[in-house]
Write a protein that holds these residues in place. Structure first.
Motif, PDB file in Angstrom:
ATOM      1  N   ALA A   1       0.830  -1.198   0.000  1.00  0.00           N
ATOM      2  CA  ALA A   1       0.000   0.000   0.000  1.00  0.00           C
ATOM      3  C   ALA A   1       0.868   1.253   0.000  1.00  0.00           C
ATOM      4  O   ALA A   1       2.035   1.207   0.367  1.00  0.00           O
TER       5      ALA A   1
ATOM      6  N   ILE B   1      -0.281   5.155   0.939  1.00  0.00           N
ATOM      7  CA  ILE B   1      -1.005   6.416   1.083  1.00  0.00           C
ATOM      8  C   ILE B   1       0.004   7.340   1.750  1.00  0.00           C
ATOM      9  O   ILE B   1       0.325   7.163   2.925  1.00  0.00           O
TER      10      ILE B   1
ATOM     11  N   TRP C   1      -7.774  -8.385   7.539  1.00  0.00           N
ATOM     12  CA  TRP C   1      -8.269  -7.894   6.248  1.00  0.00           C
ATOM     13  C   TRP C   1      -7.976  -8.936   5.177  1.00  0.00           C
ATOM     14  O   TRP C   1      -6.847  -9.455   5.096  1.00  0.00           O
TER      15      TRP C   1
ATOM     16  N   TYR D   1     -14.172   4.024   2.835  1.00  0.00           N
ATOM     17  CA  TYR D   1     -14.097   3.229   4.059  1.00  0.00           C
ATOM     18  C   TYR D   1     -15.533   2.942   4.489  1.00  0.00           C
ATOM     19  O   TYR D   1     -16.253   3.871   4.870  1.00  0.00           O
TER      20      TYR D   1
ATOM     21  N   LEU E   1     -13.104  -1.807   2.333  1.00  0.00           N
ATOM     22  CA  LEU E   1     -12.344  -0.640   1.855  1.00  0.00           C
ATOM     23  C   LEU E   1     -12.134  -0.741   0.354  1.00  0.00           C
ATOM     24  O   LEU E   1     -11.720  -1.779  -0.147  1.00  0.00           O
TER      25      LEU E   1
ATOM     26  N   SER F   1      -9.907   0.750  -2.415  1.00  0.00           N
ATOM     27  CA  SER F   1      -8.713   1.551  -2.676  1.00  0.00           C
ATOM     28  C   SER F   1      -8.232   1.288  -4.101  1.00  0.00           C
ATOM     29  O   SER F   1      -8.895   0.583  -4.868  1.00  0.00           O
ATOM     30  N   THR F   2      -7.099   1.849  -4.430  1.00  0.00           N
ATOM     31  CA  THR F   2      -6.625   1.758  -5.806  1.00  0.00           C
ATOM     32  C   THR F   2      -5.118   1.620  -5.859  1.00  0.00           C
ATOM     33  O   THR F   2      -4.423   2.014  -4.907  1.00  0.00           O
ATOM     34  N   ARG F   3      -4.615   1.027  -6.897  1.00  0.00           N
ATOM     35  CA  ARG F   3      -3.174   0.981  -7.136  1.00  0.00           C
ATOM     36  C   ARG F   3      -2.786   1.795  -8.367  1.00  0.00           C
ATOM     37  O   ARG F   3      -1.724   2.345  -8.455  1.00  0.00           O
TER      38      ARG F   3
ATOM     39  N   ARG G   1      -7.441  -2.080  -5.497  1.00  0.00           N
ATOM     40  CA  ARG G   1      -7.161  -2.832  -4.281  1.00  0.00           C
ATOM     41  C   ARG G   1      -8.386  -2.749  -3.389  1.00  0.00           C
ATOM     42  O   ARG G   1      -8.811  -1.639  -3.011  1.00  0.00           O
TER      43      ARG G   1
ATOM     44  N   TYR H   1     -10.578  -4.448   0.067  1.00  0.00           N
ATOM     45  CA  TYR H   1     -10.422  -5.240   1.288  1.00  0.00           C
ATOM     46  C   TYR H   1     -11.774  -5.527   1.931  1.00  0.00           C
ATOM     47  O   TYR H   1     -12.691  -4.706   1.863  1.00  0.00           O
TER      48      TYR H   1
ATOM     49  N   THR I   1      -5.850   0.507   9.019  1.00  0.00           N
ATOM     50  CA  THR I   1      -7.014   1.355   8.733  1.00  0.00           C
ATOM     51  C   THR I   1      -6.683   2.841   8.570  1.00  0.00           C
ATOM     52  O   THR I   1      -7.304   3.528   7.777  1.00  0.00           O
ATOM     53  N   GLY I   2      -5.731   3.344   9.322  1.00  0.00           N
ATOM     54  CA  GLY I   2      -5.428   4.773   9.218  1.00  0.00           C
ATOM     55  C   GLY I   2      -4.387   5.106   8.168  1.00  0.00           C
ATOM     56  O   GLY I   2      -4.048   6.283   7.982  1.00  0.00           O
TER      57      GLY I   2
HETATM   58  C1  DHB Z   1      -4.795   0.943   1.507  1.00  0.00           C
HETATM   59  C2  DHB Z   1      -4.445   0.425   2.718  1.00  0.00           C
HETATM   60  C3  DHB Z   1      -4.885   1.051   3.844  1.00  0.00           C
HETATM   61  O1  DHB Z   1      -4.548   0.591   5.027  1.00  0.00           O
HETATM   62  C4  DHB Z   1      -5.675   2.179   3.797  1.00  0.00           C
HETATM   63  O2  DHB Z   1      -6.110   2.746   4.943  1.00  0.00           O
HETATM   64  C5  DHB Z   1      -6.013   2.677   2.597  1.00  0.00           C
HETATM   65  C6  DHB Z   1      -5.579   2.050   1.443  1.00  0.00           C
HETATM   66  C7  DHB Z   1      -4.319   0.280   0.275  1.00  0.00           C
HETATM   67  O3  DHB Z   1      -3.803  -0.828   0.343  1.00  0.00           O
HETATM   68  O4  DHB Z   1      -4.502   0.845  -0.803  1.00  0.00           O
END
Ligand code: DHB
Length: 391
Positions: A45, A47, A186, A202, A211, A213-215, A221, A223, A294-295
């Protein structure tokens, strides 16, 4: 072999420490048991707090993160089937950048090597000795099988959560370990698909957290909160998508599906070791502390540690003064504990505890409602997410 600072671990903490020391004219040698290909190829990850990006830019390694990193001006918290935006820009004037950790490592390795820095990849049998004397040594076997001894004045213990340097701080006489396990993990997937949302989502749901998210524009990505004893074999692609759709449901979001090409389960814990130093050994990053994900604080905290440590080491080599080095733990720890609190808070607000009752779920929703309704609540979350300034 002799150097000023011997650094164990070529992760974000170790490489950034070497880079910042170099800018102060201090020599180091970085050792890692992994090969360069392993380090650069492990997708993690990323961020990045504004601080991390600013430090990269100010220290001359910011070109790629500025070019290809994706700046996020907010996140969405979802509960009760609706999204609530936390607008970082409006609330703090700051932002985060999505730029995976291995890309940061590539930038650091390239810069170190072009600056003539020494990184020994693929070493084995690393043993740090005499940290309480004036001349610590690091013995290791080089990747061609040669036994080497590195003499140095200071040692950076930057070897991650499976650290071999942390145990050199005697416990319980000197070292105290503060540890918290969570009753969930996760389940993460990588998907070939366009992003479902411009910003991270979130989501709190009675089935558990999710969650989005993106790469990259092509790889996403995602979770799901699962039981820590669960196995990826229990999760067919259909089951994953069903659960994601359930937990992220709502008219205002459409999850874009695609081929899932990686599934893994991530451990979840909080950990802090105090003090972060002993004799001439100084721990930084995951060797000293772990946050639940998470943060999104892990790598940022490693970078904040070595920013403080490089300054303190600089003072030591420039003037022989040990004041800043002596107070490294006292300087670094308050930020570590604030990040621990923030990560725990986000985790406990958004996840479902295994035995939680209807009351607990309603209370969590009310907490999310309180935070997102109030400008003060949103600001508190935003300030911690984007990170308080390093300098
Ligand atoms: C990702 C991981 C995290 O713990 C998060 O809070 C936000 C994004 C990630 O893997 O993209």
């Amino acid at each position: 072999m002799q150097t000023q600072v011997g650094i164990v671990g070529a992760g974000p903490a170790g490489l950034m420490l070497a880079h910042l020391l170099h800018l102060r004219g201090i020599e180091s040698v970085v050792l890692d048991t992994r090969t360069r290909e392993e380090i650069e190829g492990t997708i993690r990850a990323g961020i990045l707090e504004q601080n991390t990006v600013d430090l990269m830019a100010d220290s001359g390694i910011g070109d790629r993160v500025k070019q290809v990193g994706s700046v996020h001006h907010g996140i969405e918290l979802r509960f009760d089937g609706r999204g609530h935006r936390i607008d970082f820009e409006e609330l703090t004037g700051r932002a985060v950048t999505v730029y995976p950790q291995h890309e940061v490592l590539k930038d650091l390795i390239e810069q170190r090597l072009s600056d003539g820095g020494e990184i020994r990849f693929g070493v084995s049998d690393v043993r740090v000795e005499d940290i309480t004397g004036d001349t610590p040594t690091i013995r290791f076997t080089d990747n061609d099988g040669t036994e080497e001894v590195l003499h140095c004045a200071l040692v950076g213990g930057c070897d991650g959560s499976r650290t071999q340097t942390r145990p050199l701080i005697p416990s319980p006489d000197v070292r105290q370990d503060h540890f918290r396990q969570y009753p969930f993990a996760w389940f993460g997937i990588l998907v070939e698909a366009p992003p479902s949302s411009e910003e991270l989502i979130y989501a709190h749901h009675e089935n558990g957290f999710a969650l989005i998210s993106t790469r990259s524009p092509e790889v996403q990505r995602l979770y799901l909160q699962v039981d820590p004893e669960d196995s990826v074999d229990n999760w067919s692609d259909d089951r994953i998508w069903n659960e994601l759709h359930t937990r992220v449901a709502g008219d205002d979001v459409e999850l874009k599906e695609g081929p899932i090409f990686q599934k893994s389960i991530l451990p979840f814990r909080s950990f802090v070791c105090e003090p972060m130093q002993h004799g001439r050994l100084f721990l930084a990053g995951d060797a000293a502390h772990t946050v639940p994900p998470t943060g999104a604080k892990g790598m940022n905290l490693a970078i904040a540690d070595v920013y403080i440590l490089a300054r303190a080491m600089g003072e030591f080599f420039e003037s022989g003064e040990t004041t800043a080095l002596d107070s490294y733990t006292a300087t670094a720890l308050p930020r570590v504990w604030r990040a621990q609190h923030f990560s725990w808070w986000m985790t406990s607000m958004l996840h479902r505890m295994p035995q939680s009752s209807g009351f607990d779920l309603k209370r969590q929703t009310a907490e999310l409602d309180t935070v997102t309704r109030s400008r003060a609540g949103r600001t508190l979350l935003a300030e911690n997410y984007v990170g308080t300034p390093l300098y």
